[in-house]
Design a protein around this motif. Structure first.
Motif, PDB file in Angstrom:
ATOM      1  N   LEU A 135      29.042 -63.976  26.050  1.00  9.01           N
ATOM      2  CA  LEU A 135      30.090 -63.635  27.002  1.00  9.01           C
ATOM      3  C   LEU A 135      29.650 -62.563  27.989  1.00  9.01           C
ATOM      4  CD1 LEU A 135      33.294 -63.644  24.778  1.00  9.01           C
ATOM      5  CD2 LEU A 135      32.535 -65.355  26.436  1.00  9.01           C
ATOM      6  N   PHE A 136      29.650 -61.317  27.543  1.00  8.06           N
ATOM      7  CA  PHE A 136      29.317 -60.207  28.428  1.00  8.06           C
ATOM      8  C   PHE A 136      29.137 -58.937  27.622  1.00  8.06           C
ATOM      9  CE2 PHE A 136      33.876 -61.022  28.430  1.00  8.06           C
ATOM     10  CZ  PHE A 136      34.357 -59.850  27.858  1.00  8.06           C
ATOM     11  N   ASP A 137      28.499 -57.953  28.256  1.00 12.29           N
ATOM     12  CA  ASP A 137      28.455 -56.581  27.784  1.00 12.29           C
ATOM     13  C   ASP A 137      29.355 -55.805  28.741  1.00 12.29           C
ATOM     14  OD1 ASP A 137      26.653 -57.303  25.825  1.00 12.29           O
ATOM     15  OD2 ASP A 137      24.923 -56.315  26.741  1.00 12.29           O
ATOM     16  N   VAL A 138      29.471 -54.500  28.550  1.00 11.98           N
ATOM     17  CA  VAL A 138      30.336 -53.707  29.412  1.00 11.98           C
ATOM     18  C   VAL A 138      29.646 -52.399  29.785  1.00 11.98           C
ATOM     19  CG1 VAL A 138      31.599 -52.611  27.518  1.00 11.98           C
ATOM     20  CG2 VAL A 138      32.710 -52.863  29.713  1.00 11.98           C
ATOM     21  N   VAL A 139      29.755 -52.034  31.060  1.00 10.87           N
ATOM     22  CA  VAL A 139      29.310 -50.723  31.541  1.00 10.87           C
ATOM     23  C   VAL A 139      30.581 -49.907  31.752  1.00 10.87           C
ATOM     24  CG1 VAL A 139      28.277 -49.450  33.471  1.00 10.87           C
ATOM     25  CG2 VAL A 139      27.162 -51.516  32.595  1.00 10.87           C
ATOM     26  N   ILE A 140      30.565 -48.662  31.273  1.00 10.40           N
ATOM     27  CA  ILE A 140      31.736 -47.796  31.358  1.00 10.40           C
ATOM     28  C   ILE A 140      31.415 -46.625  32.271  1.00 10.40           C
ATOM     29  CG2 ILE A 140      33.357 -46.365  30.049  1.00 10.40           C
ATOM     30  CD1 ILE A 140      32.448 -48.117  27.570  1.00 10.40           C
ATOM     31  N   THR A 141      32.311 -46.418  33.249  1.00 11.47           N
ATOM     32  CA  THR A 141      32.217 -45.262  34.142  1.00 11.47           C
ATOM     33  C   THR A 141      33.594 -44.614  34.204  1.00 11.47           C
ATOM     34  OG1 THR A 141      32.850 -46.434  36.175  1.00 11.47           O
ATOM     35  CG2 THR A 141      30.496 -46.416  35.600  1.00 11.47           C
ATOM     36  N   SER A 142      33.663 -43.455  34.839  1.00 10.56           N
ATOM     37  CA  SER A 142      34.980 -42.873  35.087  1.00 10.56           C
ATOM     38  C   SER A 142      35.684 -43.746  36.126  1.00 10.56           C
ATOM     39  CB  SER A 142      34.848 -41.439  35.594  1.00 10.56           C
ATOM     40  OG  SER A 142      34.396 -41.449  36.933  1.00 10.56           O
ATOM     41  N   SER A 143      36.955 -43.478  36.348  1.00 13.57           N
ATOM     42  CA  SER A 143      37.698 -44.294  37.316  1.00 13.57           C
ATOM     43  C   SER A 143      38.163 -43.474  38.514  1.00 13.57           C
ATOM     44  CB  SER A 143      38.913 -44.946  36.638  1.00 13.57           C
ATOM     45  OG  SER A 143      39.803 -43.957  36.164  1.00 13.57           O
ATOM     46  N   GLY A 144      37.458 -42.385  38.806  1.00  8.49           N
ATOM     47  CA  GLY A 144      37.848 -41.505  39.901  1.00  8.49           C
ATOM     48  C   GLY A 144      37.543 -42.079  41.273  1.00  8.49           C
ATOM     49  N   VAL A 145      37.620 -41.214  42.266  1.00  9.29           N
ATOM     50  CA  VAL A 145      37.415 -41.603  43.667  1.00  9.29           C
ATOM     51  C   VAL A 145      36.025 -42.199  43.877  1.00  9.29           C
ATOM     52  CG1 VAL A 145      37.282 -40.718  46.026  1.00  9.29           C
ATOM     53  CG2 VAL A 145      39.054 -39.879  44.486  1.00  9.29           C
TER      54      VAL A 145
ATOM     55  N   PRO B 264      34.396 -37.667  36.023  1.00 15.29           N
ATOM     56  CA  PRO B 264      33.388 -37.082  35.154  1.00 15.29           C
ATOM     57  C   PRO B 264      32.587 -38.168  34.441  1.00 15.29           C
ATOM     58  CG  PRO B 264      35.497 -37.018  34.057  1.00 15.29           C
ATOM     59  CD  PRO B 264      35.733 -37.603  35.413  1.00 15.29           C
ATOM     60  N   PRO B 265      31.350 -37.864  34.065  1.00 13.75           N
ATOM     61  CA  PRO B 265      30.578 -38.843  33.294  1.00 13.75           C
ATOM     62  C   PRO B 265      31.317 -39.174  31.995  1.00 13.75           C
ATOM     63  CG  PRO B 265      29.173 -37.059  34.037  1.00 13.75           C
ATOM     64  CD  PRO B 265      30.590 -36.653  34.336  1.00 13.75           C
ATOM     65  N   PRO B 266      31.241 -40.405  31.536  1.00 11.77           N
ATOM     66  CA  PRO B 266      32.030 -40.798  30.362  1.00 11.77           C
ATOM     67  C   PRO B 266      31.451 -40.376  29.024  1.00 11.77           C
ATOM     68  CG  PRO B 266      30.740 -42.658  31.118  1.00 11.77           C
ATOM     69  CD  PRO B 266      30.505 -41.541  32.108  1.00 11.77           C
ATOM     70  N   HIS B 267      30.238 -39.867  28.987  1.00 13.82           N
ATOM     71  CA  HIS B 267      29.539 -39.656  27.731  1.00 13.82           C
ATOM     72  C   HIS B 267      30.287 -38.763  26.734  1.00 13.82           C
ATOM     73  CE1 HIS B 267      26.610 -40.902  30.717  1.00 13.82           C
ATOM     74  NE2 HIS B 267      25.947 -41.461  29.716  1.00 13.82           N
ATOM     75  N   ALA B 268      30.701 -37.565  27.150  1.00 17.36           N
ATOM     76  CA  ALA B 268      31.339 -36.630  26.220  1.00 17.36           C
ATOM     77  C   ALA B 268      32.680 -37.182  25.723  1.00 17.36           C
ATOM     78  CB  ALA B 268      31.533 -35.272  26.882  1.00 17.36           C
ATOM     79  N   ALA B 269      33.501 -37.675  26.642  1.00 16.09           N
ATOM     80  CA  ALA B 269      34.805 -38.219  26.254  1.00 16.09           C
ATOM     81  C   ALA B 269      34.633 -39.457  25.381  1.00 16.09           C
ATOM     82  CB  ALA B 269      35.632 -38.551  27.486  1.00 16.09           C
ATOM     83  N   PHE B 270      33.664 -40.267  25.725  1.00 17.09           N
ATOM     84  CA  PHE B 270      33.403 -41.494  24.985  1.00 17.09           C
ATOM     85  C   PHE B 270      32.943 -41.172  23.566  1.00 17.09           C
ATOM     86  CE2 PHE B 270      30.926 -45.433  24.224  1.00 17.09           C
ATOM     87  CZ  PHE B 270      31.968 -46.326  24.396  1.00 17.09           C
ATOM     88  N   THR B 271      32.059 -40.208  23.460  1.00 23.74           N
ATOM     89  CA  THR B 271      31.548 -39.791  22.156  1.00 23.74           C
ATOM     90  C   THR B 271      32.677 -39.246  21.290  1.00 23.74           C
ATOM     91  OG1 THR B 271      29.397 -39.288  23.096  1.00 23.74           O
ATOM     92  CG2 THR B 271      29.923 -38.267  20.989  1.00 23.74           C
ATOM     93  N   ALA B 272      33.494 -38.384  21.855  1.00 23.10           N
ATOM     94  CA  ALA B 272      34.585 -37.784  21.097  1.00 23.10           C
ATOM     95  C   ALA B 272      35.634 -38.807  20.695  1.00 23.10           C
ATOM     96  CB  ALA B 272      35.231 -36.673  21.924  1.00 23.10           C
TER      97      ALA B 272
END
Length: 179
Positions: A59-69, A165-173
């Motif tokens: 199917l697919f993989d997913v790339v995650i980024t913030s959703s800001g401006v 903001p980069p998603p890494h810290a929020a994603f990890t937590a």
């Protein structure tokens, strides 16, 4: 109980023989189970229900980024590059965009300061196809059967526009999947 072969019409006798030749240890092939799972998931999305699917596979993989401006600028740039950006889900509650990219991308994705790429064994909940506005996750760019977001141009656009903001810290937590 299966009837004796002599009591069955000729076509049924052949089927009876096939059933008996298989024996009691009959298990579906793993790839057919996977296919059934994919079909059920896609039918649920098409029926306008949210559904959880495994990443990776076919199917697919997913790339995650913030959703800001800056992320909205990445979407606009991908619209130009692709002639309409491939599928992107926005989750306003988490502040993330989920970019649906070709399967296997997570295995080739190099660490990035502004994006994370996930594949198997992770899962994602796809919103129903008719959900194009909040509340909850929705299709910022609807899913089309003929395209996904290409990783190379997406990676370049994210590097250039740096969604914060980069998603890494929020994603990890939140998910606890990274060391």
């Amino acid at each position: 109980m299966i009837a004796p072969a002599e009591a069955l019409p000729p076509g049924s006798a052949v089927m009876q023989h096939l059933v008996e030749s298989v024996g009691t240890a009959c298990c579906p092939a793993a790839d057919l189970a996977d296919l059934a799972e994919v079909v059920r998931a896609l039918l649920a999305v098409e029926a306008r229900r949210d559904t959880r699917v495994r990443l990776g596979g076919h199917l697919f993989d997913v790339v995650i980024t913030s959703s800001g401006v800056q992320a909205r600028s990445v979407v606009a740039l991908m619209d130009e590059i692709q002639g309409g950006c491939g599928p992107v889900i926005e989750d306003p509650d988490s502040g993330w965009l989920y970019w649906l990219v070709p399967p296997g991308s997570s295995g080739r994705w190099e660490p990035h300061t502004h994006a994370v790429c996930l594949g198997a064994p992770h899962t994602i909940t796809l919103p129903s196809l008719n959900r194009t506005v909040p509340p909850g996750p929705y299709w910022l760019r609807p899913s089309a059967s003929d395209r996904l977001v290409p990783t190379a141009p997406l990676r370049e656009a994210v590097a250039q526009l740096r969604p914060e903001p980069p998603p890494h810290a929020a994603f990890t937590a939140r998910l606890g999947i990274f060391p």
